[in-house]
Design a protein around this motif. Structure first.
Motif, PDB file in Angstrom:
ATOM      1  N   LYS A  52       0.837  -1.199   0.000  1.00  0.00           N
ATOM      2  CA  LYS A  52       0.000   0.000   0.000  1.00  0.00           C
ATOM      3  C   LYS A  52       0.873   1.251   0.000  1.00  0.00           C
ATOM      4  O   LYS A  52       1.906   1.307   0.646  1.00  0.00           O
ATOM      5  CB  LYS A  52      -0.906   0.000   1.221  1.00  0.00           C
ATOM      6  CG  LYS A  52      -2.000  -1.034   1.146  1.00  0.00           C
ATOM      7  CD  LYS A  52      -3.083  -0.769   2.172  1.00  0.00           C
ATOM      8  CE  LYS A  52      -4.248  -1.726   1.960  1.00  0.00           C
ATOM      9  NZ  LYS A  52      -5.333  -1.443   2.907  1.00  0.00           N
ATOM     10  N   THR A  53       0.399   2.248  -0.732  1.00  0.00           N
ATOM     11  CA  THR A  53       1.046   3.547  -0.778  1.00  0.00           C
ATOM     12  C   THR A  53       0.694   4.329   0.481  1.00  0.00           C
ATOM     13  O   THR A  53      -0.446   4.304   0.922  1.00  0.00           O
ATOM     14  CB  THR A  53       0.542   4.324  -2.004  1.00  0.00           C
ATOM     15  OG1 THR A  53       0.889   3.593  -3.162  1.00  0.00           O
ATOM     16  CG2 THR A  53       1.151   5.702  -2.067  1.00  0.00           C
ATOM     17  N   HIS A  54       1.666   5.022   1.044  1.00  0.00           N
ATOM     18  CA  HIS A  54       1.415   5.906   2.179  1.00  0.00           C
ATOM     19  C   HIS A  54       0.798   7.189   1.631  1.00  0.00           C
ATOM     20  O   HIS A  54       1.481   8.027   1.035  1.00  0.00           O
ATOM     21  CB  HIS A  54       2.728   6.209   2.902  1.00  0.00           C
ATOM     22  CG  HIS A  54       2.541   6.891   4.220  1.00  0.00           C
ATOM     23  ND1 HIS A  54       2.211   8.217   4.304  1.00  0.00           N
ATOM     24  CD2 HIS A  54       2.608   6.430   5.479  1.00  0.00           C
ATOM     25  CE1 HIS A  54       2.103   8.553   5.591  1.00  0.00           C
ATOM     26  NE2 HIS A  54       2.345   7.472   6.313  1.00  0.00           N
ATOM     27  N   ARG A  55      -0.529   7.316   1.768  1.00  0.00           N
ATOM     28  CA  ARG A  55      -1.255   8.399   1.117  1.00  0.00           C
ATOM     29  C   ARG A  55      -0.837   9.784   1.604  1.00  0.00           C
ATOM     30  O   ARG A  55      -0.865  10.762   0.849  1.00  0.00           O
ATOM     31  CB  ARG A  55      -2.767   8.224   1.312  1.00  0.00           C
ATOM     32  CG  ARG A  55      -3.337   6.958   0.670  1.00  0.00           C
ATOM     33  CD  ARG A  55      -2.913   6.744  -0.766  1.00  0.00           C
ATOM     34  NE  ARG A  55      -3.384   7.811  -1.636  1.00  0.00           N
ATOM     35  CZ  ARG A  55      -2.928   8.032  -2.865  1.00  0.00           C
ATOM     36  NH1 ARG A  55      -1.996   7.280  -3.380  1.00  0.00           N
ATOM     37  NH2 ARG A  55      -3.418   9.002  -3.580  1.00  0.00           N
ATOM     38  N   LEU A  80       2.155  10.788   2.487  1.00  0.00           N
ATOM     39  CA  LEU A  80       3.393  11.175   1.814  1.00  0.00           C
ATOM     40  C   LEU A  80       3.171  11.392   0.321  1.00  0.00           C
ATOM     41  O   LEU A  80       3.768  12.287  -0.278  1.00  0.00           O
ATOM     42  CB  LEU A  80       4.475  10.111   2.030  1.00  0.00           C
ATOM     43  CG  LEU A  80       5.852  10.483   1.492  1.00  0.00           C
ATOM     44  CD1 LEU A  80       6.424  11.662   2.267  1.00  0.00           C
ATOM     45  CD2 LEU A  80       6.794   9.317   1.538  1.00  0.00           C
ATOM     46  N   LYS A  85      10.336   3.428   0.348  1.00  0.00           N
ATOM     47  CA  LYS A  85       9.635   2.371   1.081  1.00  0.00           C
ATOM     48  C   LYS A  85       8.153   2.720   1.244  1.00  0.00           C
ATOM     49  O   LYS A  85       7.283   1.863   1.148  1.00  0.00           O
ATOM     50  CB  LYS A  85      10.295   2.188   2.450  1.00  0.00           C
ATOM     51  CG  LYS A  85       9.749   1.004   3.229  1.00  0.00           C
ATOM     52  CD  LYS A  85      10.510   0.834   4.537  1.00  0.00           C
ATOM     53  CE  LYS A  85       9.943  -0.313   5.336  1.00  0.00           C
ATOM     54  NZ  LYS A  85      10.603  -0.457   6.642  1.00  0.00           N
ATOM     55  N   LEU A  86       7.860   3.996   1.476  1.00  0.00           N
ATOM     56  CA  LEU A  86       6.483   4.429   1.677  1.00  0.00           C
ATOM     57  C   LEU A  86       5.720   4.623   0.356  1.00  0.00           C
ATOM     58  O   LEU A  86       4.495   4.664   0.357  1.00  0.00           O
ATOM     59  CB  LEU A  86       6.454   5.725   2.490  1.00  0.00           C
ATOM     60  CG  LEU A  86       6.926   5.589   3.942  1.00  0.00           C
ATOM     61  CD1 LEU A  86       7.085   6.958   4.572  1.00  0.00           C
ATOM     62  CD2 LEU A  86       5.980   4.745   4.746  1.00  0.00           C
TER      63      LEU A  86
END
Length: 65
Positions: A5-8, A10, A60-61
């Motif tokens: 999952k993408t860190h929304r 960021l 990573k994020l």
């Protein structure tokens, strides 16, 4: 293995340049502006490149890149 999952949070703050560099906005432009010089406020408008020490954490994020 599940999808990453993408860190929304960021993803909304970082853009990618054409050459692949990560761009971010500068901090310090939201309030208490009367004590800052015109030149300083003008330079805070510009985007800057994410520092090399933080690139690994950003990648990573944001796994989609």
């Amino acid at each position: 293995m599940p999808k990453l999952k993408t860190h929304r949070g960021l993803a909304k703050r970082i853009k990618i340049s054409g050459s692949g560099k990560y761009l971010r906005k500068k901090a310090g432009k939201s309030h208490l502006l009367s004590g800052k010089s015109r030149k300083r406020k003008r330079n805070l408008k510009k985007t800057t490149v994410v520092d090399a020490t933080n690139i690994r954490a950003v990648k990573k994020l944001l796994p989609y890149l």
